[in-house]
Design a protein around this motif. Sequence first.
Motif, PDB file in Angstrom:
ATOM      1  N   TYR A 218       0.814  -1.206   0.000  1.00 20.58           N
ATOM      2  CA  TYR A 218       0.000   0.000   0.000  1.00 20.58           C
ATOM      3  C   TYR A 218       0.849   1.259   0.000  1.00 20.58           C
ATOM      4  O   TYR A 218       0.647   2.173  -0.790  1.00 20.58           O
ATOM      5  CB  TYR A 218      -0.910  -0.041   1.230  1.00 20.58           C
ATOM      6  CG  TYR A 218      -1.893   1.096   1.338  1.00 20.58           C
ATOM      7  CD1 TYR A 218      -3.080   1.081   0.620  1.00 20.58           C
ATOM      8  CD2 TYR A 218      -1.648   2.175   2.175  1.00 20.58           C
ATOM      9  CE1 TYR A 218      -3.983   2.120   0.709  1.00 20.58           C
ATOM     10  CE2 TYR A 218      -2.554   3.216   2.281  1.00 20.58           C
ATOM     11  CZ  TYR A 218      -3.716   3.187   1.544  1.00 20.58           C
ATOM     12  OH  TYR A 218      -4.608   4.222   1.638  1.00 20.58           O
ATOM     13  N   LEU A 219       1.843   1.300   0.900  1.00 14.18           N
ATOM     14  CA  LEU A 219       2.617   2.523   1.110  1.00 14.18           C
ATOM     15  C   LEU A 219       3.322   2.987  -0.164  1.00 14.18           C
ATOM     16  O   LEU A 219       3.217   4.157  -0.543  1.00 14.18           O
ATOM     17  CB  LEU A 219       3.641   2.281   2.230  1.00 14.18           C
ATOM     18  CG  LEU A 219       4.603   3.424   2.553  1.00 14.18           C
ATOM     19  CD1 LEU A 219       3.860   4.633   3.071  1.00 14.18           C
ATOM     20  CD2 LEU A 219       5.645   2.971   3.584  1.00 14.18           C
ATOM     21  N   LEU A 222       0.916   3.989  -3.150  1.00 12.02           N
ATOM     22  CA  LEU A 222       0.241   5.238  -2.787  1.00 12.02           C
ATOM     23  C   LEU A 222       1.174   6.427  -2.998  1.00 12.02           C
ATOM     24  O   LEU A 222       0.775   7.486  -3.472  1.00 12.02           O
ATOM     25  CB  LEU A 222      -0.189   5.188  -1.314  1.00 12.02           C
ATOM     26  CG  LEU A 222      -0.944   6.415  -0.800  1.00 12.02           C
ATOM     27  CD1 LEU A 222      -2.367   6.422  -1.333  1.00 12.02           C
ATOM     28  CD2 LEU A 222      -0.957   6.445   0.724  1.00 12.02           C
ATOM     29  N   VAL A 235      -6.056  -2.350  -3.629  1.00  9.73           N
ATOM     30  CA  VAL A 235      -5.995  -1.955  -2.212  1.00  9.73           C
ATOM     31  C   VAL A 235      -6.065  -0.429  -2.063  1.00  9.73           C
ATOM     32  O   VAL A 235      -6.549   0.076  -1.059  1.00  9.73           O
ATOM     33  CB  VAL A 235      -4.733  -2.493  -1.476  1.00  9.73           C
ATOM     34  CG1 VAL A 235      -4.813  -3.993  -1.306  1.00  9.73           C
ATOM     35  CG2 VAL A 235      -3.460  -2.074  -2.150  1.00  9.73           C
ATOM     36  N   LEU A 238      -9.655   0.808  -2.677  1.00 11.00           N
ATOM     37  CA  LEU A 238     -10.526   0.590  -1.517  1.00 11.00           C
ATOM     38  C   LEU A 238     -10.659   1.857  -0.681  1.00 11.00           C
ATOM     39  O   LEU A 238     -11.734   2.158  -0.161  1.00 11.00           O
ATOM     40  CB  LEU A 238      -9.963  -0.518  -0.621  1.00 11.00           C
ATOM     41  CG  LEU A 238     -10.148  -1.946  -1.080  1.00 11.00           C
ATOM     42  CD1 LEU A 238      -9.624  -2.893  -0.011  1.00 11.00           C
ATOM     43  CD2 LEU A 238     -11.610  -2.226  -1.357  1.00 11.00           C
ATOM     44  N   SER A 239      -9.565   2.613  -0.542  1.00 10.81           N
ATOM     45  CA  SER A 239      -9.657   3.812   0.284  1.00 10.81           C
ATOM     46  C   SER A 239     -10.579   4.835  -0.367  1.00 10.81           C
ATOM     47  O   SER A 239     -11.167   5.667   0.309  1.00 10.81           O
ATOM     48  CB  SER A 239      -8.272   4.394   0.553  1.00 10.81           C
ATOM     49  OG  SER A 239      -7.518   4.446  -0.621  1.00 10.81           O
ATOM     50  N   LEU A 242     -14.087   4.144   0.739  1.00 10.16           N
ATOM     51  CA  LEU A 242     -14.389   4.622   2.087  1.00 10.16           C
ATOM     52  C   LEU A 242     -14.754   6.098   2.061  1.00 10.16           C
ATOM     53  O   LEU A 242     -15.682   6.529   2.744  1.00 10.16           O
ATOM     54  CB  LEU A 242     -13.181   4.390   3.000  1.00 10.16           C
ATOM     55  CG  LEU A 242     -13.432   4.639   4.473  1.00 10.16           C
ATOM     56  CD1 LEU A 242     -14.351   3.568   5.039  1.00 10.16           C
ATOM     57  CD2 LEU A 242     -12.129   4.661   5.257  1.00 10.16           C
ATOM     58  N   ARG A 246     -19.057   9.434   2.351  1.00 15.52           N
ATOM     59  CA  ARG A 246     -18.583   9.107   3.688  1.00 15.52           C
ATOM     60  C   ARG A 246     -19.679   9.198   4.753  1.00 15.52           C
ATOM     61  O   ARG A 246     -20.434  10.137   4.788  1.00 15.52           O
ATOM     62  CB  ARG A 246     -17.442  10.042   4.081  1.00 15.52           C
ATOM     63  CG  ARG A 246     -16.706   9.520   5.281  1.00 15.52           C
ATOM     64  CD  ARG A 246     -15.416  10.253   5.550  1.00 15.52           C
ATOM     65  NE  ARG A 246     -14.733   9.480   6.575  1.00 15.52           N
ATOM     66  CZ  ARG A 246     -13.544   8.937   6.436  1.00 15.52           C
ATOM     67  NH1 ARG A 246     -12.863   9.145   5.357  1.00 15.52           N
ATOM     68  NH2 ARG A 246     -13.026   8.210   7.393  1.00 15.52           N
ATOM     69  N   ASN A 250     -22.445   3.176   3.154  1.00  9.45           N
ATOM     70  CA  ASN A 250     -21.459   2.590   2.254  1.00  9.45           C
ATOM     71  C   ASN A 250     -20.767   1.376   2.850  1.00  9.45           C
ATOM     72  O   ASN A 250     -19.822   0.865   2.274  1.00  9.45           O
ATOM     73  CB  ASN A 250     -20.425   3.636   1.853  1.00  9.45           C
ATOM     74  CG  ASN A 250     -19.623   4.121   3.046  1.00  9.45           C
ATOM     75  OD1 ASN A 250     -19.952   3.777   4.180  1.00  9.45           O
ATOM     76  ND2 ASN A 250     -18.599   4.892   2.805  1.00  9.45           N
ATOM     77  N   VAL A 254     -17.951  -1.065   1.063  1.00 10.86           N
ATOM     78  CA  VAL A 254     -16.570  -1.222   1.520  1.00 10.86           C
ATOM     79  C   VAL A 254     -16.262  -2.700   1.754  1.00 10.86           C
ATOM     80  O   VAL A 254     -15.177  -3.188   1.402  1.00 10.86           O
ATOM     81  CB  VAL A 254     -16.335  -0.392   2.802  1.00 10.86           C
ATOM     82  CG1 VAL A 254     -14.969  -0.709   3.399  1.00 10.86           C
ATOM     83  CG2 VAL A 254     -16.436   1.094   2.500  1.00 10.86           C
ATOM     84  N   MET A 255     -17.213  -3.424   2.323  1.00  2.26           N
ATOM     85  CA  MET A 255     -16.993  -4.845   2.611  1.00  2.26           C
ATOM     86  C   MET A 255     -16.940  -5.667   1.326  1.00  2.26           C
ATOM     87  O   MET A 255     -16.156  -6.618   1.217  1.00  2.26           O
ATOM     88  CB  MET A 255     -18.096  -5.381   3.532  1.00  2.26           C
ATOM     89  CG  MET A 255     -18.065  -4.770   4.906  1.00  2.26           C
ATOM     90  SD  MET A 255     -16.485  -5.042   5.738  1.00  2.26           S
ATOM     91  CE  MET A 255     -16.329  -3.536   6.660  1.00  2.26           C
ATOM     92  N   SER A 258     -13.545  -4.979  -0.123  1.00  4.77           N
ATOM     93  CA  SER A 258     -12.516  -5.680   0.650  1.00  4.77           C
ATOM     94  C   SER A 258     -12.502  -7.164   0.319  1.00  4.77           C
ATOM     95  O   SER A 258     -11.436  -7.774   0.167  1.00  4.77           O
ATOM     96  CB  SER A 258     -12.766  -5.504   2.156  1.00  4.77           C
ATOM     97  OG  SER A 258     -12.708  -4.140   2.492  1.00  4.77           O
ATOM     98  N   ALA A 261     -10.653  -7.763  -2.734  1.00  2.00           N
ATOM     99  CA  ALA A 261      -9.204  -7.583  -2.581  1.00  2.00           C
ATOM    100  C   ALA A 261      -8.569  -8.729  -1.805  1.00  2.00           C
ATOM    101  O   ALA A 261      -7.403  -9.059  -1.994  1.00  2.00           O
ATOM    102  CB  ALA A 261      -8.917  -6.256  -1.873  1.00  2.00           C
TER     103      ALA A 261
END
Lengths: 287, 298
Positions: A218-219, A222, A235, A238-239, A242, A246, A250, A254-255, A258, A261
């Motif tokens: 992820y890091l 991103l 991944v 996915l953010s 979210l 907001r 939702n 989100v699920m 996920s 993923a």
Amino acid sequence: MSTAHALPRMSRSWTPGKAALTLLIVAIAVAAAFPLAWMLLTSLKTPQETMQVPPVWLPASPSLDAYGQVAGVINLGRSIVNSALIATLTTAAIIVTSLMAGYGFAKYRFRHRDKLFAVLIATMFLPPIVTLIPLYRIVGYLGLNASLAGVVVPNLANAFGIFLMRQFIRGVPDDLIEAARIDGASELRIVFQIVAPSVLPAIAALTLFAFVYHWNSYLWPLTVLQGNTDAYPIVISLSRLLSYNRGAMNTGLVMAGSTLAVLPPVVLFIFLQRFFVDSVVASGVKG
Amino acid sequence: MHSQSLRSTITMLAPATGLIAVFVLAPMVLTILLAFTAWSTQTGFETARYVGLANFFDIFSQSSVGRDFKAALLNTALYTLGSVVLILPLSVLFGLLVHQKLAPGGILLRTVLFSSYMVPMIAVALVFSKLYSPTEGPINQIIGWIGIPPQTWLSSPKTALFSIVLLNVWQQVGYFTVLVVAGLTQIPGSLHEAARIDGANALQRFLFVTLPLLGNTLLFSAVIAVINAVQVFEPVALITQGGPVNSTNVLTYHIRRVGIERAQGGLGSAMAVTLMISLAVAVGALFAFAKAREARTA
């Protein structure tokens, strides 16, 4: 529990102790599986059900609507293709580079071999954040920022792969390699046609490790992708689920995202778990 | 026997070592050099201007940068300590349960525990953010059944960091369980047999045979758990953004925010170097502890 060694395995009769132990094991397994089960169940609920207080556990009429909605909010197909590309290309390259270097460190003698190996192994323990800032700039110099290539290129080799391959290749008999040399095979040919087939379990383990690590990472994506949503792996997409709408209904969305993923790495694990355990043993204990 | 030429040695090693040199070793050295400079991440390395220890004074000062960094350092230390303290005993317990042959279910438990290690941290973070929800989340409901009042979990500065520790433990414990199982496999059954004959009960055999012989496995586990824990990023970036009130601001999140988002490459590098030094000290302490224990028992 440690009486295991002294008793016949799984005696057929049920004693109270055995029943209690089984119950404990099953209880822990259920508790450990709970978050994923909740994820799956919630992805099948209606938006109203996901918001209910107190929570409802089972969807009254399970539906796949949330999965359809995910595709409407993020470019789902593209994200999954991006993830697959990142994980597959990286994994393939890691296997090739690790096989070659692992063979070199296992079977060649050259000056400073053990020192060089130690330096490489030390990088295994370096948290990626330590190199993140200059790496971001280096990848910029290469003109790879905001692209899939920028995600992939810095990860085409890693120390863990070299370490794992060396551990297993050390066990390949020298006679086998010597015989191939006498037959006139080139060193590269020996690596890929003689050594690789004899360390297939290690290759399977490394495939799982590398694929899962890079599918999940992820890091770095991103940081390097800089908001280029076309190149987002799942991944990171996915953010965006979210932040979409907001606070409103939702959760199912989100699920569902996920779940999508999570599936590839978990399915791969279920197929390759035997090798994964072997490699953990090789990397952790034998030294 | 090994009559390979220098050329084939270079052919085999160059791809992997070259890539690691350019993308791991060089950036690591650069991080150390840049820590002593004023440098914007948006500009080339040649624009970095040597400022001595100024960055290190800044990040340990009372300025807002300094306060945030010290908080992040402390939060990471607490998070790491919490993770290790929970993961090690749980992985020993789960390892014994997976390894034992008395009752069925070991393989099931191993599969379930290890599957969670395969789940992307980002998905773990998203799922737990819903599990922890004070109203529609199931965790408060479940603890309500046994009479525990609802907790604030992620929304209060008192509990947020611990809540993230728990989700980390859930994700990671399977990996350490397999390490423990690997360690248990290597303990000869004859040692337990001898202890039994000497009249040791199960608890005594665990304390005086199993546990000491797991020493190396536990040391390795602790080192890996520490290194994994300082990397926590996703739950913070996604659910808490360092809050509430800075209570979950951790190093990876903070360093990235300063060094990449605010482009203060020099400051960010100084923070990264501090992290490296802290990590070296922590790992060194673990080894010293293990060595002292060995010397005592030898």
